[in-house]
Design an enzyme around this catalytic site. Structure first.
Site, PDB file in Angstrom:
ATOM      1  CG  ASN A  39      -2.116   0.845   1.110  1.00  0.00           C
ATOM      2  OD1 ASN A  39      -2.348   1.455   0.074  1.00  0.00           O
ATOM      3  ND2 ASN A  39      -2.912   0.905   2.179  1.00  0.00           N
ATOM      4  CG  HIS A 124     -12.548  -3.353   9.250  1.00  0.00           C
ATOM      5  ND1 HIS A 124     -11.653  -2.625   8.525  1.00  0.00           N
ATOM      6  CD2 HIS A 124     -11.899  -4.477   9.618  1.00  0.00           C
ATOM      7  CE1 HIS A 124     -10.503  -3.282   8.453  1.00  0.00           C
ATOM      8  NE2 HIS A 124     -10.629  -4.415   9.097  1.00  0.00           N
ATOM      9  NE  ARG A 149     -10.500  -2.547  12.468  1.00  0.00           N
ATOM     10  CZ  ARG A 149      -9.613  -1.894  11.712  1.00  0.00           C
ATOM     11  NH1 ARG A 149      -8.365  -2.327  11.658  1.00  0.00           N
ATOM     12  NH2 ARG A 149      -9.962  -0.854  11.012  1.00  0.00           N
ATOM     13  CE1 TYR A 161      -5.576   4.488   7.891  1.00  0.00           C
ATOM     14  CE2 TYR A 161      -5.567   2.806   9.598  1.00  0.00           C
ATOM     15  CZ  TYR A 161      -5.479   3.172   8.271  1.00  0.00           C
ATOM     16  OH  TYR A 161      -5.308   2.206   7.307  1.00  0.00           O
ATOM     17  CG  ASP A 213      -5.766  -2.036  14.264  1.00  0.00           C
ATOM     18  OD1 ASP A 213      -4.737  -1.719  14.877  1.00  0.00           O
ATOM     19  OD2 ASP A 213      -5.768  -2.444  13.076  1.00  0.00           O
ATOM     20  CG  HIS A 215      -4.520   1.689  13.403  1.00  0.00           C
ATOM     21  ND1 HIS A 215      -4.447   0.725  12.427  1.00  0.00           N
ATOM     22  CD2 HIS A 215      -5.835   1.980  13.547  1.00  0.00           C
ATOM     23  CE1 HIS A 215      -5.654   0.458  11.987  1.00  0.00           C
ATOM     24  NE2 HIS A 215      -6.521   1.188  12.642  1.00  0.00           N
ATOM     25  CD  GLU A 239      -5.096  -5.396  14.127  1.00  0.00           C
ATOM     26  OE1 GLU A 239      -6.241  -5.883  14.251  1.00  0.00           O
ATOM     27  OE2 GLU A 239      -4.639  -5.009  13.039  1.00  0.00           O
ATOM     28  CD  GLU A 265      -2.075  -4.108  10.209  1.00  0.00           C
ATOM     29  OE1 GLU A 265      -3.080  -4.689  10.637  1.00  0.00           O
ATOM     30  OE2 GLU A 265      -2.106  -2.947   9.770  1.00  0.00           O
ATOM     31  NE  ARG A 286      -4.131  -8.265  12.726  1.00  0.00           N
ATOM     32  CZ  ARG A 286      -4.840  -8.298  11.576  1.00  0.00           C
ATOM     33  NH1 ARG A 286      -5.297  -9.427  11.095  1.00  0.00           N
ATOM     34  NH2 ARG A 286      -5.074  -7.191  10.919  1.00  0.00           N
ATOM     35  CG  HIS A 315      -3.141  -7.136   7.237  1.00  0.00           C
ATOM     36  ND1 HIS A 315      -2.306  -6.332   6.499  1.00  0.00           N
ATOM     37  CD2 HIS A 315      -4.050  -6.307   7.799  1.00  0.00           C
ATOM     38  CE1 HIS A 315      -2.674  -5.081   6.613  1.00  0.00           C
ATOM     39  NE2 HIS A 315      -3.738  -5.029   7.398  1.00  0.00           N
ATOM     40  CG  ASP A 319      -3.969  -2.407   2.254  1.00  0.00           C
ATOM     41  OD1 ASP A 319      -4.897  -2.022   2.984  1.00  0.00           O
ATOM     42  OD2 ASP A 319      -2.907  -2.842   2.688  1.00  0.00           O
ATOM     43  CD  GLU A 342      -8.145  -6.975   8.623  1.00  0.00           C
ATOM     44  OE1 GLU A 342      -6.949  -7.298   8.543  1.00  0.00           O
ATOM     45  OE2 GLU A 342      -8.527  -5.815   8.832  1.00  0.00           O
ATOM     46  CD1 TRP A 405       2.134   5.301   9.118  1.00  0.00           C
ATOM     47  CD2 TRP A 405       0.365   4.261  10.013  1.00  0.00           C
ATOM     48  NE1 TRP A 405       1.016   5.707   8.461  1.00  0.00           N
ATOM     49  CE2 TRP A 405      -0.089   5.084   8.990  1.00  0.00           C
ATOM     50  CE3 TRP A 405      -0.575   3.515  10.745  1.00  0.00           C
ATOM     51  CZ2 TRP A 405      -1.427   5.192   8.649  1.00  0.00           C
ATOM     52  CZ3 TRP A 405      -1.904   3.616  10.418  1.00  0.00           C
ATOM     53  CH2 TRP A 405      -2.334   4.447   9.373  1.00  0.00           C
TER      54      TRP A 405
HETATM   55  C1  CS2 Z   1      -5.618  -2.200   9.341  1.00  0.00           C
HETATM   56  C2  CS2 Z   1      -5.342  -1.837   7.909  1.00  0.00           C
HETATM   57  O1  CS2 Z   1      -6.747  -4.087   8.564  1.00  0.00           O
HETATM   58  C3  CS2 Z   1      -6.147  -3.599   9.503  1.00  0.00           C
HETATM   59  O2  CS2 Z   1      -5.978  -4.166  10.559  1.00  0.00           O
HETATM   60  O3  CS2 Z   1      -4.592  -1.973  10.242  1.00  0.00           O
HETATM   61  O4  CS2 Z   1      -6.361  -0.979   7.504  1.00  0.00           O
HETATM   62  C4  CS2 Z   1      -4.012  -1.163   7.634  1.00  0.00           C
HETATM   63  O5  CS2 Z   1      -3.950   0.071   8.250  1.00  0.00           O
HETATM   64  C5  CS2 Z   1      -3.801  -1.041   6.148  1.00  0.00           C
HETATM   65  O6  CS2 Z   1      -3.918  -2.280   5.564  1.00  0.00           O
HETATM   66  C6  CS2 Z   1      -2.448  -0.447   5.823  1.00  0.00           C
HETATM   67  O7  CS2 Z   1      -2.149  -0.608   4.483  1.00  0.00           O
HETATM   68 MG    MG Z   2      -4.468  -3.503  11.771  1.00  0.00          MG
END
Ligand code: CS2
Ligand code: MG
Length: 405
Positions: A39, A124, A149, A161, A213, A215, A239, A265, A286, A315, A319, A342, A405
């Site tokens: 991504n 989600h 989630r 985010y 999550d 993040h 997460e 992830e 993940r 994950h 993306d 997921e 991040w």
């Molecule tokens: C997220 C994603 O799916 C998840 O758990 O953390 O949206 C992640 O931020 C993106 O895949 C990043 O490319």
């Molecule tokens: Mg995540």
């Protein structure tokens, strides 16, 4: 005589978001696809494949999947990292795809066969305000999901985010030549998160699995506090509480809470996570097929994890293309210690560009019985959606410092 790879192609398409697909064709006319999407760094991995990997594949025996993996991994002086491992992952999945098509068998049968009848999925739900979040989670349950989630807005911030104010689906990347900027304030988040998630738990009752999550945005001490505060909510997992580089952080978190922890992830190889697994500092790993060196390497990660009762939870955001998502569903069907997959879902255009045998039904995923991975690429349709630069946002704290991040 064994079959040979005679051509390679890297196809970039953007049916709503960018995907990089590797296509390998053999002398017998068998085509295998692999996903190489990273991504916001799509062109880097496309160049790695086109310029440095594709020439090495011509003339190779496609059934030598492990040898090709070792050649691309050990043969390159510069190992690991997201670009290299996504490129190797794409080759690996394309070779497994060819192998399955050659034998007329779906991938999961080549990986030892099904260990389950169906693979549990989570999706989600998000909303800025808590009552709307409760409804959004409930709506997911009505779609059949047994695990959801939940992400929410934070009072005092204007952006968070993964929480779009006026969209049902969120897309992690936004179009443009530079990342959008969002806000982040750990103190405001920590004040709000336990209340928001407790309200969701009250609303949905005890049975629905709830996930959240963070993040990678907390310090170890903040993460430990959050884990403790969330114990009554009975999360399936919390997460990415801390940045992935500082693995010792998870020891502190672990010592202070029984809330299950998931991370990985952004991990690319077993070397990124073996201490977390052997130290029993996490409950779920993940890592994804696309970003962790393909089916062959993720399988090794899972085998290590199995020894320590750490479970896999690959994950699966938008993306990750339907190609590696499909490979992940096959692996989930065959790997005993995968707990859940997921499934964020895809824009309708993505389903059209990548027709696939895998399916979602009633909270679960099914790989289908098409040979190989069972995902095609409609190249004519793909060419209608050219690459369009898009990036994940960055976030700054209220004083302007960039956050993790
Ligand atoms: C997220 C994603 O799916 C998840 O758990 O953390 O949206 C992640 O931020 C993106 O895949 C990043 O490319
Ligand atoms: Mg995540």
């Amino acid at each position: 005589m064994s079959d040979r790879i005679v051509s390679t192609d890297v196809i970039i398409t953007s049916p709503g978001r960018n995907y990089v697909t590797l296509k390998l064709t053999t002398a017998d006319g068998i085509v295998g696809y692999g996903d190489a999407t990273v991504n916001g760094r799509e062109l880097a991995v496309a160049s790695y494949l086109r310029d440095h990997v594709a020439p090495l594949l011509i003339g190779r025996d496609p059934s030598r999947i492990e040898d090709t993996w070792q050649y691309l991994y050990r043969g390159a002086y510069w190992r690991r990292g997201p670009i290299t491992m996504a490129a190797i992952g794409a080759v690996d999945v394309a070779l497994w795809d060819i192998h399955g098509k050659t034998l007329g068998a779906p991938l999961y049968k080549l990986l030892g066969g099904a260990v389950r009848d169906r693979l549990l999925a989570y999706t989600h739900a998000f909303a800025w305000e808590t009552p709307a979040l409760c409804e959004a989670v409930e709506a997911r349950r009505e779609q059949g999901f047994r695990a959801v989630r939940a992400q929410f807005g934070v009072p005092g911030l204007t952006t968070v985010y993964g929480v779009h104010k006026d969209a049902e689906q969120y897309e992690p990347a936004t179009r443009g030549v530079a990342p959008a900027e969002e806000e982040w304030d750990p103190a405001a988040y920590l004040r709000h998160a336990p209340t928001a998630l407790a309200a969701v738990r009250d609303h949905v009752g005890p049975e629905l699995e709830l996930l959240h999550d963070a993040h990678h945005r907390l310090t170890p001490q903040q993460a430990a506090r959050l884990g403790q505060a969330l114990e009554p909510v009975d999360l399936y997992w919390l997460e990415d509480v801390t940045p992935a580089e500082n693995q010792d952080a998870l020891r502190l978190v672990r010592e202070h809470t029984t809330t299950p922890l998931a991370i990985g992830e952004v991990f690319n190889s077993v070397y990124d996570l073996h201490h977390l697994v052997t130290g029993q500092l996490i409950d779920f790993v993940r890592a994804a097929v696309v970003h962790a060196g393909g089916v062959s390497h993720l399988r090794k990660i899972l085998h290590l994890a199995e020894v320590y009762q750490v479970r896999g939870a690959p994950h699966g955001p938008s993306d990750v293309s339907p190609v590696s998502f499909g490979a992940s569903v096959h692996l989930g069907m065959a790997a005993h210690n995968i707990a859940i997959q997921e499934y964020m879902g895809y824009d309708e255009r993505v389903h059209e560009v990548f027709p696939h045998a895998w399916s979602y039904r009633d909270g679960h995923l099914y790989p289908g019985d098409a040979p190989g991975v069972g995902v095609d690429l409609d190249e004519r349709l793909a060419s209608k959606y050219p690459y369009d630069p898009a990036y994940l946002p960055v976030a700054r704290r209220l004083d302007g410092t960039l956050t993790d991040w």
